[in-house]
Design a protein around this motif. Structure first.
Motif, PDB file in Angstrom:
ATOM      1  N   GLY A  87      26.835   8.073  70.070  1.00 36.25           N
ATOM      2  CA  GLY A  87      26.522   8.849  71.488  1.00 36.25           C
ATOM      3  C   GLY A  87      28.078   9.232  71.746  1.00 36.25           C
ATOM      4  O   GLY A  87      29.113   8.953  71.453  1.00 36.25           O
ATOM      5  N   LEU A  88      28.124  10.261  72.515  1.00 33.33           N
ATOM      6  CA  LEU A  88      29.401  10.993  73.022  1.00 33.33           C
ATOM      7  C   LEU A  88      30.293  10.024  73.800  1.00 33.33           C
ATOM      8  O   LEU A  88      31.464  10.147  73.901  1.00 33.33           O
ATOM      9  CB  LEU A  88      29.075  12.264  73.870  1.00 33.33           C
ATOM     10  CG  LEU A  88      30.186  12.815  74.541  1.00 33.33           C
ATOM     11  CD1 LEU A  88      31.061  13.566  73.419  1.00 33.33           C
ATOM     12  CD2 LEU A  88      29.923  14.080  75.243  1.00 33.33           C
ATOM     13  N   SER A 118      19.195  14.355  74.559  1.00 31.45           N
ATOM     14  CA  SER A 118      20.447  14.182  75.488  1.00 31.45           C
ATOM     15  C   SER A 118      20.541  12.577  75.651  1.00 31.45           C
ATOM     16  O   SER A 118      21.786  12.310  75.309  1.00 31.45           O
ATOM     17  CB  SER A 118      20.476  14.886  76.590  1.00 31.45           C
ATOM     18  OG  SER A 118      19.326  14.462  77.536  1.00 31.45           O
ATOM     19  N   ALA A 119      19.708  12.002  75.610  1.00 32.20           N
ATOM     20  CA  ALA A 119      19.874  10.325  75.696  1.00 32.20           C
ATOM     21  C   ALA A 119      20.521   9.979  74.678  1.00 32.20           C
ATOM     22  O   ALA A 119      21.266   8.966  74.708  1.00 32.20           O
ATOM     23  CB  ALA A 119      18.588   9.724  76.271  1.00 32.20           C
ATOM     24  N   GLN A 149      25.170   5.461  76.053  1.00 32.96           N
ATOM     25  CA  GLN A 149      25.317   4.891  77.244  1.00 32.96           C
ATOM     26  C   GLN A 149      26.310   3.704  77.355  1.00 32.96           C
ATOM     27  O   GLN A 149      26.544   3.075  76.208  1.00 32.96           O
ATOM     28  CB  GLN A 149      23.993   4.234  77.648  1.00 32.96           C
ATOM     29  CG  GLN A 149      23.312   3.283  76.575  1.00 32.96           C
ATOM     30  CD  GLN A 149      21.963   2.637  76.850  1.00 32.96           C
ATOM     31  OE1 GLN A 149      21.523   2.875  78.063  1.00 32.96           O
ATOM     32  NE2 GLN A 149      21.244   2.088  75.853  1.00 32.96           N
ATOM     33  N   LEU A 150      26.579   3.493  78.460  1.00 33.10           N
ATOM     34  CA  LEU A 150      27.709   2.503  78.800  1.00 33.10           C
ATOM     35  C   LEU A 150      27.228   1.506  79.646  1.00 33.10           C
ATOM     36  O   LEU A 150      27.095   1.737  80.851  1.00 33.10           O
ATOM     37  CB  LEU A 150      29.023   3.364  79.343  1.00 33.10           C
ATOM     38  CG  LEU A 150      30.169   2.259  79.489  1.00 33.10           C
ATOM     39  CD1 LEU A 150      30.789   2.016  78.043  1.00 33.10           C
ATOM     40  CD2 LEU A 150      31.486   2.750  80.121  1.00 33.10           C
ATOM     41  N   THR A 151      27.007   0.391  78.957  1.00 32.09           N
ATOM     42  CA  THR A 151      26.169  -0.662  80.084  1.00 32.09           C
ATOM     43  C   THR A 151      27.448  -1.690  80.660  1.00 32.09           C
ATOM     44  O   THR A 151      28.717  -1.663  79.772  1.00 32.09           O
ATOM     45  CB  THR A 151      25.456  -1.662  78.790  1.00 32.09           C
ATOM     46  OG1 THR A 151      26.296  -2.116  77.946  1.00 32.09           O
ATOM     47  CG2 THR A 151      24.240  -0.876  78.292  1.00 32.09           C
ATOM     48  N   GLY A 179      27.237  17.275  66.074  1.00 32.83           N
ATOM     49  CA  GLY A 179      26.388  15.870  65.925  1.00 32.83           C
ATOM     50  C   GLY A 179      25.428  15.894  66.692  1.00 32.83           C
ATOM     51  O   GLY A 179      24.389  15.272  66.358  1.00 32.83           O
ATOM     52  N   ALA A 180      25.515  16.527  68.137  1.00 31.61           N
ATOM     53  CA  ALA A 180      24.225  16.582  69.064  1.00 31.61           C
ATOM     54  C   ALA A 180      22.851  17.375  68.511  1.00 31.61           C
ATOM     55  O   ALA A 180      21.904  16.648  68.535  1.00 31.61           O
ATOM     56  CB  ALA A 180      24.549  17.109  70.261  1.00 31.61           C
TER      57      ALA A 180
END
Length: 532
Positions: free
Chosen positions: A77-78, A215-216, A221-223, A282-283
């Motif tokens: 992910g980005l 998009s997800a 994501q950053l937990t 990449g997306a």
């Protein structure tokens, strides 16, 4: 599948253009006088600002950068694709903090401040760490380039890698820094043109869906539990961008420190902008229908995440367009060969070597390093992991050493050696999953599932930095205050007190000296300095 003839023709034309530009740039040196070591390493400190910006940008925006960004966006992910942001901040920091002092002192390579402050032993140790980074950086670029060519043109991977390495080594041996600078312009043009042409084809392809659908996945994501590793990686990628010879070779090749700062800041901004197409590619790979492609399945599903960009270009763009996205590894092999020639061979092994001898040593070093990097890219299956570890070593070891050598007069060889060892132990002790290297130091919050959560890279770097200063302070106290006899000073720090680096500018550099009075004053002051 048959060889892609159209793509092969474009590839041959590309390499011909690169080689011709490199040779013509080398002949330009011949028309301005006899080649010298200074011309081969720092292009007589006469690289124009615009050329400097292009070559600084091209040094960053290579195969590893664009391929790695697409891979990271597709895989993690980005939000976890930290290299572009780190490089952007790192180059600006390098320009503001490090570029000016390095250029003002007229150093020839990144190792010169280490020689000035610490002496031969530390220079050799630092060169080994830098060489590790350069070799695996080079190998990763060759691997990225080779996989791209093998996928798009359908040629053997070995042939692709060896051909690419051969062309690059040839023109780098001929023209050294001046050839690299001008071929960087051509390569950057091809990369930018290729990416700009490819993105519209990818986004409008009928088999690529709307990016909002996944998009997800590609945003990532950053937990709460991953914030610490995220910060650690960002700091390492930011400040680990600075202590590379490929970077400082460009900083030292321009006429003034102001130009060095400008090309650093501008190069950082350009690198951040030019990464956008790789992010899009990449997306796009996460929303593409891979079932209808010749591959038949997503590269991620068959453990080929490093080939995301080549396969997207191959499947969703015209062949003649996709092949334009090219790069080479000339910057890294030139950097390592320059440091070996000037700092190891000339300063340590043969101080009386002529310029002609040194130029031949540099050419042979370029050839040897090119061959070694090519062999690594062909036979070492974990190049990405080795490159990650090499980048960590550069951050943990070289950054605190360079900072102390430039800005902390208290630092000396004893502190440098101890800091070097502390940094290596603390970094390697954390292990490395890419290399199946098990940890023997278990930092706080370690878990079998998540590994090292503690920001161990930053911790190791800071420990190395503090060790250098503390040990240096006590070594100065013991030897320079004569609390211990001089014969125990095996690293000779008492003899180095007051030592300063004193370059001898060539007569052709008169225009630069008149433009930079501080350089002239420094040269006068250090005339009577004693070398180790």
């Amino acid at each position: 599948m048959e060889v892609n003839v159209a793509g092969l023709v474009v590839l041959i034309c590309f390499y011909l253009v690169i080689f011709v530009v490199g040779v013509l740039a080398a002949r330009r040196i011949g028309h301005t006088g006899q080649p010298s070591l200074e011309s081969s390493i720092v292009a007589d400190r006469n690289i124009p600002t615009v050329v400097g910006i292009f070559t600084m940008t091209a040094t960053t925006v290579g195969g590893g950068y664009i391929n790695g960004t697409a891979e990271s966006v597709a895989t993690y992910g980005l939000v976890w694709t930290l290299a572009p942001l780190g490089i952007f901040i790192g180059l600006i920091t390098g320009g503001v903090v490090y570029a000016g002092p390095m250029r003002d002192k007229r150093y020839m390579t990144m190792l010169d401040p280490f020689y000035e402050r610490f002496g031969h032993v530390v220079v050799f140790l630092i060169y080994l760490a830098s060489l590790w980074g350069d070799l695996f950086w080079t190998a990763s670029i060759l691997n990225a380039l080779g996989t791209t060519l093998s996928v798009i043109i359908n040629i053997d991977l070995t042939v692709a890698i060896v051909t690419s390495a051969g062309v690059t080594v040839a023109y780098t041996m001929v023209g050294q820094m001046i050839s690299v600078a001008y071929t960087d312009i051509v390569q950057l043009f091809f990369i930018v043109l290729g990416l700009m042409l490819c993105v519209p084809f990818v986004l409008t392809n009928e088999h690529v869906g709307n990016l909002e659908m996944t998009s997800a996945s590609w945003l990532g994501q950053l937990t709460p539990g991953s914030i610490s590793p995220w910060i650690d990686l960002l700091i390492a990628m930011t400040f680990g961008t600075i202590p590379w010879q490929a970077y400082f070779q460009r900083v030292l090749s321009v006429q003034t420190s102001r130009q060095a700062q400008v090309l650093s800041v501008t190069g950082g901004c350009a690198a951040l902008i030019l990464v956008i197409p790789s992010v899009i590619i990449g997306a796009a790979s996460t929303t593409a229908d891979w079932n209808v492609t010749r591959l038949g399945v997503s590269p991620l599903a068959i453990n080929k995440s490093s080939m995301v960009l080549p396969y997207v270009l191959y499947e969703f763009t015209p062949p003649t367009v996709s092949i334009i996205v090219m790069s080479s590894m000339d910057s890294s092999i030139l950097g390592s060969s320059s440091m070996f020639t000037y700092n190891i061979y000339k300063n340590i092994l043969r101080s009386k070597a002529s310029d002609k001898e040194l130029l031949w040593v540099q050419r042979l070093a370029i050839l040897a390093l090119g061959v070694i990097a090519t062999l690594i890219s062909l036979y070492v299956p974990v190049i990405y992991g080795l490159f990650i570890l090499a980048a960590d070593v550069v951050f943990v070891i070289l950054l605190p050493q360079l900072t102390c050598a430039l800005f902390f007069k208290v630092s000396n060889a004893y502190g440098a050696v101890c800091g070097y060892l502390v940094g290596i132990i603390l970094r390697f002790g954390a292990g490395e999953p890419y290399l199946n290297l098990n940890p023997f130091i278990f930092y706080p919050w370690f878990s079998e599932t998540d590994g090292q959560i503690f920001p161990f890279r930053t911790f190791a770097m800071l420990c190395s930095f503090v060790t250098i200063l503390v040990i240096s302070f006590f070594a100065n106290l013991l030897f320079r205050k004569e609390l211990l006899p001089k014969y125990l000073d095996i690293l000779g720090i008492s003899d180095r007190e007051g030592y300063h680096y004193s370059p001898t500018p060539p007569a052709s550099d008169a225009s630069e000296l008149s433009a930079s009075q501080s350089d002239k004053d420094r040269s006068n002051v250090t005339t009577n300095s004693t070398a180790m």
